[in-house]
Motif scaffolding. Structure first.
Motif, PDB file in Angstrom:
ATOM      1  N   ALA A 189       1.037  -0.982   0.222  1.00  6.48           N
ATOM      2  CA  ALA A 189      -0.375   0.098   0.263  1.00  6.48           C
ATOM      3  C   ALA A 189       0.508   0.844   0.092  1.00  6.48           C
ATOM      4  CB  ALA A 189      -0.958  -0.131   1.157  1.00  6.48           C
ATOM      5  N   GLY A 190       2.107   1.093   0.988  1.00  4.58           N
ATOM      6  CA  GLY A 190       2.748   2.212   0.373  1.00  4.58           C
ATOM      7  C   GLY A 190       3.443   2.914  -0.388  1.00  4.58           C
ATOM      8  N   TYR A 191       3.995   1.592  -0.975  1.00  3.75           N
ATOM      9  CA  TYR A 191       4.745   1.561  -2.619  1.00  3.75           C
ATOM     10  C   TYR A 191       3.044   2.529  -3.757  1.00  3.75           C
ATOM     11  CZ  TYR A 191       6.137  -0.284  -7.132  1.00  3.75           C
ATOM     12  OH  TYR A 191       6.298   0.220  -8.368  1.00  3.75           O
ATOM     13  N   LEU A 192       2.332   1.457  -3.604  1.00  2.00           N
ATOM     14  CA  LEU A 192       1.253   1.999  -4.582  1.00  2.00           C
ATOM     15  C   LEU A 192       0.861   3.468  -4.139  1.00  2.00           C
ATOM     16  CD1 LEU A 192      -0.885  -1.019  -4.631  1.00  2.00           C
ATOM     17  CD2 LEU A 192       0.522   0.169  -6.708  1.00  2.00           C
ATOM     18  N   GLY A 193       1.156   4.108  -2.990  1.00  2.20           N
ATOM     19  CA  GLY A 193       0.666   5.346  -2.718  1.00  2.20           C
ATOM     20  C   GLY A 193       1.591   6.530  -2.955  1.00  2.20           C
ATOM     21  N   MET A 194       3.339   6.106  -2.829  1.00  4.55           N
ATOM     22  CA  MET A 194       3.968   6.576  -3.729  1.00  4.55           C
ATOM     23  C   MET A 194       4.353   7.544  -4.885  1.00  4.55           C
ATOM     24  SD  MET A 194       7.654   6.246  -0.982  1.00  4.55           S
ATOM     25  CE  MET A 194       7.297   4.033  -1.678  1.00  4.55           C
ATOM     26  N   ARG A 195       3.752   5.304  -5.796  1.00  3.38           N
ATOM     27  CA  ARG A 195       3.882   5.779  -7.214  1.00  3.38           C
ATOM     28  C   ARG A 195       2.169   6.724  -7.588  1.00  3.38           C
ATOM     29  NH1 ARG A 195       6.317   2.091 -10.278  1.00  3.38           N
ATOM     30  NH2 ARG A 195       5.134   3.672 -12.163  1.00  3.38           N
ATOM     31  N   PHE A 196       1.386   6.909  -6.997  1.00  5.17           N
ATOM     32  CA  PHE A 196       0.077   7.736  -7.538  1.00  5.17           C
ATOM     33  C   PHE A 196       0.868   8.481  -7.039  1.00  5.17           C
ATOM     34  CE2 PHE A 196      -3.809   9.304  -6.509  1.00  5.17           C
ATOM     35  CZ  PHE A 196      -4.527   9.473  -6.938  1.00  5.17           C
ATOM     36  N   TYR A 197       0.808   9.545  -6.087  1.00  4.73           N
ATOM     37  CA  TYR A 197       1.552  10.764  -5.468  1.00  4.73           C
ATOM     38  C   TYR A 197       2.222  11.178  -7.089  1.00  4.73           C
ATOM     39  CZ  TYR A 197       2.694  15.026  -3.779  1.00  4.73           C
ATOM     40  OH  TYR A 197       2.924  16.549  -3.228  1.00  4.73           O
ATOM     41  N   ALA A 198       3.722   9.983  -7.165  1.00  7.17           N
ATOM     42  CA  ALA A 198       4.492  10.875  -8.219  1.00  7.17           C
ATOM     43  C   ALA A 198       4.019  10.824  -9.487  1.00  7.17           C
ATOM     44  CB  ALA A 198       5.927   9.427  -8.299  1.00  7.17           C
ATOM     45  N   GLN A 199       2.837  10.113  -9.927  1.00  3.26           N
ATOM     46  CA  GLN A 199       2.237  10.423 -11.345  1.00  3.26           C
ATOM     47  C   GLN A 199       1.357  11.362 -10.985  1.00  3.26           C
ATOM     48  OE1 GLN A 199       1.448   6.733 -13.379  1.00  3.26           O
ATOM     49  NE2 GLN A 199      -0.296   7.772 -13.816  1.00  3.26           N
ATOM     50  N   THR A 200       0.397  12.032 -10.536  1.00  3.92           N
ATOM     51  CA  THR A 200      -0.797  12.358 -10.139  1.00  3.92           C
ATOM     52  C   THR A 200      -0.617  13.714  -9.436  1.00  3.92           C
ATOM     53  OG1 THR A 200      -1.880  11.119  -8.625  1.00  3.92           O
ATOM     54  CG2 THR A 200      -1.925  10.347 -10.605  1.00  3.92           C
ATOM     55  N   GLY A 201       0.154  13.698  -8.307  1.00  2.00           N
ATOM     56  CA  GLY A 201       0.417  15.160  -7.665  1.00  2.00           C
ATOM     57  C   GLY A 201      -0.908  15.145  -6.743  1.00  2.00           C
ATOM     58  N   GLY A 202      -1.372  13.441  -6.437  1.00  2.00           N
ATOM     59  CA  GLY A 202      -2.806  13.878  -5.687  1.00  2.00           C
ATOM     60  C   GLY A 202      -3.686  14.388  -6.060  1.00  2.00           C
ATOM     61  N   TYR A 203      -3.920  15.127  -7.860  1.00  2.00           N
ATOM     62  CA  TYR A 203      -4.404  15.681  -8.131  1.00  2.00           C
ATOM     63  C   TYR A 203      -4.943  17.014  -7.304  1.00  2.00           C
ATOM     64  CZ  TYR A 203      -5.707  11.181 -11.468  1.00  2.00           C
ATOM     65  OH  TYR A 203      -5.445  10.523 -11.982  1.00  2.00           O
ATOM     66  N   PHE A 204      -4.530  17.195  -6.755  1.00  2.00           N
ATOM     67  CA  PHE A 204      -4.368  18.571  -6.260  1.00  2.00           C
ATOM     68  C   PHE A 204      -4.247  19.299  -7.167  1.00  2.00           C
ATOM     69  CE2 PHE A 204      -2.040  16.299  -2.500  1.00  2.00           C
ATOM     70  CZ  PHE A 204      -3.053  15.938  -2.036  1.00  2.00           C
ATOM     71  N   ASP A 205      -3.572  19.510  -7.972  1.00  2.00           N
ATOM     72  CA  ASP A 205      -3.688  21.222  -9.150  1.00  2.00           C
ATOM     73  C   ASP A 205      -5.338  21.173 -10.097  1.00  2.00           C
ATOM     74  OD1 ASP A 205      -3.525  18.426 -10.706  1.00  2.00           O
ATOM     75  OD2 ASP A 205      -1.892  19.897 -11.764  1.00  2.00           O
ATOM     76  N   VAL A 206      -6.436  19.941  -9.774  1.00  2.00           N
ATOM     77  CA  VAL A 206      -7.534  19.547 -10.240  1.00  2.00           C
ATOM     78  C   VAL A 206      -8.045  20.461  -9.574  1.00  2.00           C
ATOM     79  CG1 VAL A 206      -9.453  18.018 -11.281  1.00  2.00           C
ATOM     80  CG2 VAL A 206      -6.469  17.552 -12.127  1.00  2.00           C
ATOM     81  N   ALA A 207      -8.974  21.132 -10.063  1.00  2.00           N
ATOM     82  CA  ALA A 207      -9.880  21.641  -9.226  1.00  2.00           C
ATOM     83  C   ALA A 207     -11.601  21.426  -9.495  1.00  2.00           C
ATOM     84  CB  ALA A 207      -9.966  23.198  -9.259  1.00  2.00           C
ATOM     85  N   GLY A 208     -12.217  21.596  -8.315  1.00  2.00           N
ATOM     86  CA  GLY A 208     -13.461  21.219  -8.164  1.00  2.00           C
ATOM     87  C   GLY A 208     -13.726  19.647  -8.579  1.00  2.00           C
ATOM     88  N   TRP A 209     -14.765  19.232  -8.119  1.00  4.14           N
ATOM     89  CA  TRP A 209     -15.332  17.699  -8.336  1.00  4.14           C
ATOM     90  C   TRP A 209     -16.163  17.687  -8.892  1.00  4.14           C
ATOM     91  CZ3 TRP A 209     -13.031  15.305  -5.619  1.00  4.14           C
ATOM     92  CH2 TRP A 209     -11.937  15.131  -4.250  1.00  4.14           C
ATOM     93  N   MET A 210     -16.805  16.633  -9.866  1.00  8.74           N
ATOM     94  CA  MET A 210     -17.836  16.048 -11.139  1.00  8.74           C
ATOM     95  C   MET A 210     -19.202  16.878 -10.757  1.00  8.74           C
ATOM     96  SD  MET A 210     -16.586  14.728 -13.973  1.00  8.74           S
ATOM     97  CE  MET A 210     -17.987  13.900 -14.381  1.00  8.74           C
TER      98      MET A 210
END
Length: 430
Positions: free
Chosen positions: A188-209
């Motif tokens: 789980a820790g490994y996947l979390g790091m890969r997800f953040y490295a690739q997407t930045g956690g989507y923190f730069d994407v504003a709003g919700w669907m």
């Protein structure tokens, strides 16, 4: 996806292999605890599968906000479901094992195993959501890579703790559960790091669907519930079956405890081919492809499904014939029961694989309620009642009990294929 799923199911197979040397009582304890633990992990896989379809259509549409919404809603649901499941086990687990275990010793070992296995549930709650995101985006290698180090860690830690090697304490069955927990949390820790490295956690994407997270979460839950209910029903049905299996003699129960994980591990080749088909169907629907193009893709996927089923069948053949060698320490009655499963194992992958193609395609197209109803009816109106009758009233052999896995697939076969051929799924999600 297949290799990753085999490694996921392999957690139980590895534990069974390592615990087998401790005797039939230890295997029975792990079988009971594994049934409950499997119910919890199955619930998480249920919601993760729904998130996977949602992410696939979001990826096909090319909208970052849809990807962000699908992931965080799926993660929130997974964590909530995992915590509720853990709470239920802590409250009711002891009474359950006391009622169904053959002896107090088996009940105590099962409770000890499950208490440590709860950390696997926490790890899989997070890892399942992240894996669904990667799979839905077509990046299936990432989840696979997470298992490349998790499985060896599981084996090394489990062996050391089961037998007290390398200065570690000798914990028996508990050691197998701790090894699984350590590997799951690391993954789980490994996947979390890969997800953040690739997407930045989507923190730069504003709003919700749907304007707000709350509204988006409600919509995700409405979409997820029929899919989740299907998987949860399967998990509860398998748990109910295992609890009924516990009424068989110890040798018969041990044989089922050993063969069912192999059925899951080898069978993942056909099942994950169907899941991959569903993901790609979801992406194609997100791109607004038309009926003829969808039919052409599905025909190719179906032809290959027949080949994967043949390979699974051959694998089952090897396992059944080699059971006496793989588990050389078992009693002769247990080995004979394993060999008696051979004809069923050879046939099972073909209807199961074809049904899986139908089910995942229908889910990707939004016909989740139909799939849910069909699964629930086949399990609770057919397999579970017949299992109870065969074991509790007719006292039939374990071979007849095991054959119900094949009979269930044959019952579902006409309804699945007729619905798929009608083509309503091609309209996609609404």
């Amino acid at each position: 996806m297949t290799l990753k799923a085999m490694m996921t199911h392999g957690i139980v197979v590895i534990d069974a292999l390592l615990v087998a040397g401790l005797g039939e009582a230890a295997l029975a304890a792990m079988g009971l605890a594994g049934a409950v633990g499997g119910m919890l992990v199955g619930t998480l896989l249920a919601f993760s599968s729904a998130t996977q379809i949602w992410i696939a259509q979001a990826y096909g549409s090319g909208r970052p906000i849809a990807l962000k919404t699908g992931f965080y809603c799926g993660l929130a649901i997974n964590v909530a479901a995992g915590l509720l499941g853990i709470l239920a086990v802590l409250i009711f687990g002891g009474d359950l094992f006391t009622r169904f275990a053959h002896t107090p010793e088996i009940a105590a070992q099962a409770q000890t195993y499950l208490n440590a296995f709860l950390f696997v549930v926490l790890g899989e709650a997070v890892a399942g959501a992240i894996s669904s995101h990667f799979n839905g985006c077509g990046e299936t290698k990432t989840s696979f890579y997470s298992h490349l180090f998790a499985v060896p860690v599981n084996i090394i830690v489990s062996v050391g703790l089961i037998h007290g090697l390398w200065g570690l304490p000798e914990l028996g069955v508990l050691g197998a559960a701790i090894g699984s927990a350590v590997s799951s949390l690391l993954r789980a820790g490994y996947l979390g790091m890969r997800f953040y490295a690739q997407t930045g956690g989507y923190f730069d994407v504003a709003g919700w669907m749907d304007g707000t997270l709350k509204a988006s979460l409600k919509r995700h839950i409405r979409f997820s519930l029929p899919i989740a209910a299907t998987f949860i029903s399967s998990t509860f049905a398998n748990t109910a079956s295992t609890l009924l299996y516990a009424h068989l003699n110890v040798n018969a129960f041990a044989a089922l405890t050993l063969i069912l994980p192999w059925v899951n591990v080898a069978g993942t080749l056909g099942i994950t081919w169907a899941q991959a088909t569903g993901i790609l169907i979801g992406q194609l629907l997100g791109r607004n492809l038309k009926g003829d193009e969808l039919d052409a893709f599905l025909r190719r996927a179906w032809k290959t499904s027949c080949l994967t089923s043949a390979l699974v069948s051959f694998t089952y053949l090897c396992v059944a014939l080699g059971a006496g060698w793989i588990y050389s320490d078992l009693q002769e009655e247990t080995k004979a029961a394993l060999l008696s499963f051979l004809p069923i194992l050879v046939i099972l992958p073909f209807p199961k694989g074809s049904n899986a193609i139908c089910g995942n395609t229908l889910r990707a197209g939004g016909e989740t309620v139909y799939v849910m109803n069909l699964f629930i009816a086949a399990q609770w109106a057919f397999r579970i009642p017949l299992t109870a009758i065969m074991i509790l009233y007719l006292d039939l052999s374990v071979t007849w009990v095991f054959s119900l896995l094949l009979m269930e697939e044959l019952v579902k076969f006409p309804a699945f294929h007729i619905r798929l051929l009608r083509g309503g799924w091609k309209r996609g999600l609404t």
